[in-house]
Scaffold this motif. Structure first.
Motif, short mmCIF file in Angstrom:
data_model
loop_
_atom_site.label_atom_id
_atom_site.label_comp_id
_atom_site.label_asym_id
_atom_site.label_seq_id
_atom_site.Cartn_x
_atom_site.Cartn_y
_atom_site.Cartn_z
N LEU B 30 1.23 -1.25 0.19
CA LEU B 30 -0.03 -0.50 -0.13
C LEU B 30 0.63 1.34 -0.05
CD1 LEU B 30 -2.84 -1.43 2.27
CD2 LEU B 30 -3.14 -0.94 0.38
N ALA B 31 1.99 1.08 0.53
CA ALA B 31 3.02 1.98 0.91
C ALA B 31 3.93 2.53 -1.17
CB ALA B 31 4.04 2.30 2.07
N PRO B 33 5.04 3.68 -4.54
CA PRO B 33 3.84 4.95 -4.62
C PRO B 33 2.85 4.35 -6.33
CG PRO B 33 6.58 4.59 -5.11
CD PRO B 33 6.12 3.11 -4.55
N THR B 34 2.95 3.36 -6.91
CA THR B 34 1.28 3.31 -7.58
C THR B 34 0.30 2.91 -6.97
OG1 THR B 34 3.02 0.57 -7.80
CG2 THR B 34 3.44 2.47 -9.26
N MET B 35 0.63 2.68 -6.11
CA MET B 35 -0.68 2.41 -4.56
C MET B 35 -1.23 3.67 -4.30
SD MET B 35 -2.00 -0.92 -5.36
CE MET B 35 -3.20 -0.17 -3.76
N GLN B 36 -0.93 4.80 -3.94
CA GLN B 36 -1.19 6.20 -4.00
C GLN B 36 -2.90 6.58 -4.52
OE1 GLN B 36 0.66 6.78 -1.08
NE2 GLN B 36 1.39 4.98 -2.25
N LEU B 37 -3.98 6.79 -3.66
CA LEU B 37 -5.67 7.09 -4.57
C LEU B 37 -4.60 8.61 -5.28
CD1 LEU B 37 -7.46 5.85 -1.91
CD2 LEU B 37 -7.40 5.26 -4.36
N GLY B 38 -4.24 9.09 -4.64
CA GLY B 38 -3.50 10.43 -5.05
C GLY B 38 -2.54 11.25 -5.81
N ASN B 40 0.94 11.14 -7.33
CA ASN B 40 1.60 11.95 -7.60
C ASN B 40 1.10 13.70 -6.80
OD1 ASN B 40 3.62 14.67 -8.32
ND2 ASN B 40 4.87 13.04 -7.98
N PRO B 41 1.87 14.83 -5.85
CA PRO B 41 1.32 15.68 -5.65
C PRO B 41 0.84 16.87 -6.83
CG PRO B 41 2.01 14.60 -3.85
CD PRO B 41 2.58 13.91 -4.56
#
Lengths: 443, 73
Positions: B30-31, B33-38, B40-41
């Protein structure tokens, strides 16, 4: 190309059902997978995943002496170039009855800096600039070339404090405040907000809420280029969300946002072409713009609702991830919209991943949109020919290649680089190429 | 009918699969980078900017649906 709502929902139902099957299967990963991922702060849990490369002493592990220190945690930068071609009736760069050119070029550098203050405080500073070269998309160029090149800048700071929840064991709370400014030619914006996040069930669930206030102040530049007075508008937004860890490899989020706006909501320099019926006297070639165009006019208030759902699923055997997203929007201008998006990630090697994406957006336009208005309409009547508020369907395809160099180089602090391209096409004659390069560095 | 099926399967699946808490030690994927829902900010900010100024519909992402620019959207 029209997309019926039933067709849209049936396609999403198919994809949604498949995703539920994948998420519910709970494919447990192999326990010997290397932990070589970038640190992700405020990710699924509310605490960072520790970087094992930093653990060299008792003091660093226990963070002794960090209570009063400042530390740069990360730096990011991005530069984008957007090339737009299109035609819209609000543009005066063309025939009197439109449509005129919406051609423009935007250069967009952005950056962010994350500072850690002590053990619990964090400050995120984000800045952005938009440098727009416009080939006469708006009325100001009819009389002056002052806005042929337009610069805009923005700085927003979010300060947050995290602590363990006093009532819920193994869960965390985050309180945050945001503040910022936006400046653009004659336009000034002030931003302020606050937010709250609460972890539940050992941070398996996270609920979040925030409130945001925006105040805009700008010169009321008219459609003939004259600038007589200053206008303003206020915006208040309230947002809430619920994020749920579904398994060790899947996560979902549901969010709702309500926005209320009041004040001068139209662009005072936008205009609506006048259609003269046969038999009516046409303006002469030397007529002023007010004789063949109306100023755009919006209602004084606007209420906007949006509901968004996101789902992400990792597939460990193939090192792939799949994201699904859907948003429904509705406001009291009569505009309703559906946006659906799918993104697929694939690791090519442990330190390079490729992302492909597709997004579909469909909207029905505001009630008072018209490409042209008949002669003799009440000036106070709401009217717009802004192509952004028209009915249309938009397709967006994207690809991104990212390099996680910390997984390749000995230093755990090596940067992350990426290049992304997006192609956006609207059914009402607007299309965009958007290319961006990104850089990120952890410390 | 299809509408009800979609929302029913979604909510039901989320409810059923959310019953087992995942400990911190099992969240390495879950950590990623391809699993971040939002995402890249900064990339998300750039996409929100150009979509928001070319579509009349914003919001649902924790930000305001309008204001802050001369785009009337």
């Amino acid at each position: 190309m029209a997309i019926s709502y039933a067709s849209f929902v049936s396609q999403l139902s198919w994809i949604g059902g498949l995703s539920i099957i994948l998420g519910g299967a709970a494919i447990e990963p192999e326990s010997n997978e290397p932990e070589s991922k970038q640190t992700a702060t405020f990710a699924s849990g509310l605490v960072p995943v520790p970087d094992s490369g930093e653990r060299s002493s008792d003091e660093s592990i226990l963070e002794i002496g960090r209570e009063k220190t400042w530390k740069i945690e990360s730096v990011s930068a991005r530069v984008g170039v957007l090339i737009q071609e299109g035609r819209g009736y609000q543009s005066q760069a063309g025939p009197r009855e439109g449509p005129g050119s919406e051609k423009l070029l935007v250069f967009q550098p952005l950056g962010s800096l994350t500072l850690r203050q002590g053990l619990n405080w964090r400050h995120d500073i984000q800045w952005a600039m938009d440098i727009v070269t416009a080939a006469s998309p708006d009325a100001i160029d009819a009389t002056t070339s002052a806005s042929r090149e337009n610069e805009a800048g923005e700085v927003v700071v979010t300060s947050s404090v995290q602590r363990e929840s006093p009532l819920l064991s193994q869960s965390h709370q985050v309180w945050s405040v945001s503040y910022g400014v936006h400046f653009e030619e004659h336009w000034r914006t002030f931003i302020a907000g606050m937010g709250f996040k609460q972890g539940l069930f050992a941070d398996n669930s996270t609920i979040a809420a925030n409130i945001l206030g925006i105040y805009d102040s700008f010169d009321a530049v008219r459609i003939d280029g004259n600038n007589n007075d200053r206008k303003d508008r206020g915006t208040i937004a309230v947002n809430g969300s619920w994020t749920q860890i579904l398994s060790s490899i899947s996560i979902a989020s549901l969010a709702y946002g309500f926005t209320y706006q009041t004040g001068t909501l139209e662009n005072t320099w936008n205009s609506v072409p006048i259609h003269f019926s046969p038999g009516q006297t046409m303006p002469s070639a030397t007529a002023t713009v007010k004789q063949y165009r109306y100023p755009e006019r919006f209602p004084d208030q606007r209420k906007r609702h949006a509901v968004a759902f996101q789902f992400a699923q990792h597939i460990p055997p193939t090192r792939s991830s799949l994201h699904l997203g859907y948003r429904f929007y509705r406001d009291d201008f009569g505009l309703s919209a559906h946006s659906g998006e799918i993104k697929a990630y694939q690791y090519l090697v442990p330190w390079i991943y490729l992302r492909g994406s597709y997004r579909l957006h469909t909207q029905n336009g505001v009630d008072f949109f018209a490409a042209r208005m008949p002669n003799g309409v009440d000036p106070a009547q709401a009217k717009t020919s802004d192509s952004d508020l028209a009915p249309f369907v938009a397709h967006e395809w994207g690809a991104k290649l990212a390099f996680l160099l910390s997984d390749l180089l000995p230093s755990r602090r090596a940067p992350q680089l990426d290049v992304a391209y997006t192609r956006y096409i609207r059914s009402n004659h607007l299309h965009i190429h958007f290319l961006s390069l990104g850089y990120g560095q952890l410390f | 009918m299809l509408h009800s099926m979609f929302w029913g399967s979604l909510i039901g699946g989320l409810t059923i699969s959310a019953c087992t808490p995942v400990p911190q030690s099992r969240r390495q994927y879950l950590a990623d980078p391809t699993m971040q829902l939002g995402g890249n900010p900064l990339e998300a900010r750039a996409l929100r900017k150009y979509r928001g100024t070319r579509e009349g519909a914003n919001g649902g992402d924790g930000k305001a649906a309008g204001g802050g620019c001369g785009c009337a959207n």
